[in-house]
Design an enzyme around this catalytic site. Structure first.
Site, mmCIF file in Angstrom:
data_model
loop_
_atom_site.group_PDB
_atom_site.id
_atom_site.type_symbol
_atom_site.label_atom_id
_atom_site.label_comp_id
_atom_site.label_asym_id
_atom_site.label_seq_id
_atom_site.Cartn_x
_atom_site.Cartn_y
_atom_site.Cartn_z
ATOM 1 N N THR A 129 0.857 -1.178 0.000
ATOM 2 C CA THR A 129 0.000 0.000 0.000
ATOM 3 C C THR A 129 0.892 1.226 0.000
ATOM 4 O O THR A 129 1.890 1.283 0.717
ATOM 5 C CB THR A 129 -0.969 0.005 1.203
ATOM 6 O OG1 THR A 129 -1.762 1.196 1.169
ATOM 7 C CG2 THR A 129 -0.236 -0.072 2.529
ATOM 8 N N HIS A 143 2.238 -13.002 13.009
ATOM 9 C CA HIS A 143 3.212 -13.678 13.874
ATOM 10 C C HIS A 143 3.020 -15.189 13.900
ATOM 11 O O HIS A 143 3.901 -15.917 14.384
ATOM 12 C CB HIS A 143 3.143 -13.110 15.292
ATOM 13 C CG HIS A 143 4.466 -13.070 15.990
ATOM 14 N ND1 HIS A 143 5.401 -14.069 15.878
ATOM 15 C CD2 HIS A 143 5.025 -12.140 16.812
ATOM 16 C CE1 HIS A 143 6.465 -13.775 16.613
ATOM 17 N NE2 HIS A 143 6.263 -12.600 17.178
#
Length: 224
Positions: A138, A194
């Protein structure tokens, strides 16, 4: 988009890591070729194609970020297909996908980004041009943002925000000693899942992106 981002935020343990990169070599290439490029191609040569190329190089070396979570497993993708978030004139966004990026030259990447963005804003994208993404970028830098913490585009495991590039004083090391120079410095902010990788893996990836931006021969790349 609203449903996907809400689900992503609620299910993926997001971690944000940020690195700064010196865009001097990129700037030198843009200044050398920018005017001729715009006259020939009809649009400006932005920083984004260089960032996309650098990310594709790094993803080839860190495949666990070019991956998707499926159940309890991590599926590594052979193709590197990078989604580019495109703002629809402040009326939502879409994410068209540049497919097989390593096989494309830097000029091809720049042309394809511009083409996809223009057709996205005109509502002329084909459905298949928004599928098969393996990583997303982005780009908020045009608005001068400092750091953006983007939400992962699941089932991908990471997303990079390219924020504003500003001239800053930096320490330049050389055999003759340290000196201060004014350099164009940009912030690269990656959110990663994660569950897929740990912080050291993500940090090493960002270091590779930074290294590509700072050391590649971008002038030569634009001539390919």
């Amino acid at each position: 988009v609203a449903e996907n981002t809400t689900k992503s935020w609620q299910t993926a343990p997001h971690v944000l890591q940020v690195a700064e990169a010196d865009f001097l070599r990129v700037d030198q290439a843009r200044k050398l070729h920018g005017a001729a490029w715009k006259a020939r191609e009809g649009f400006s040569l932005t920083y984004l194609p260089f960032i996309v190329r650098a990310v594709s190089i790094a993803l080839g070396k860190f495949p666990k970020l070019n991956a998707s979570l499926q159940g309890d497993g991590l599926v590594l993708h052979r193709r590197i297909n990078i989604g580019i978030a495109v703002d629809l004139n402040f009326d939502g966004l879409v994410v068209p996908v540049l497919k097989d990026v390593p096989a494309k030259s830097l000029p091809q990447i720049a042309r394809e980004i511009n083409d996809l963005a223009q057709r996205a804003r005109a509502g002329k994208l084909r459905p298949d041009e928004m599928t098969e993404g393996t990583y997303t970028i982005t780009n908020n830098g045009a608005f001068g943002t400092v750091i953006t913490a983007p939400i992962i585009n699941q089932p991908q495991v990471a997303i990079l925000s390219a924020d504003g590039i500003r001239k800053k004083p930096v320490v330049v090391e050389s055999d003759g000693g340290d000196s201060i120079a004014i350099r164009p410095v940009g912030v690269l902010a990656q959110s990663f899942d994660h569950r897929a990788v740990d912080g050291s893996y993500s940090a090493a990836f960002l270091a590779e992106v930074k290294n590509a931006i700072e050391t590649r021969n971008w002038e030569q790349a634009l001539e390919s």
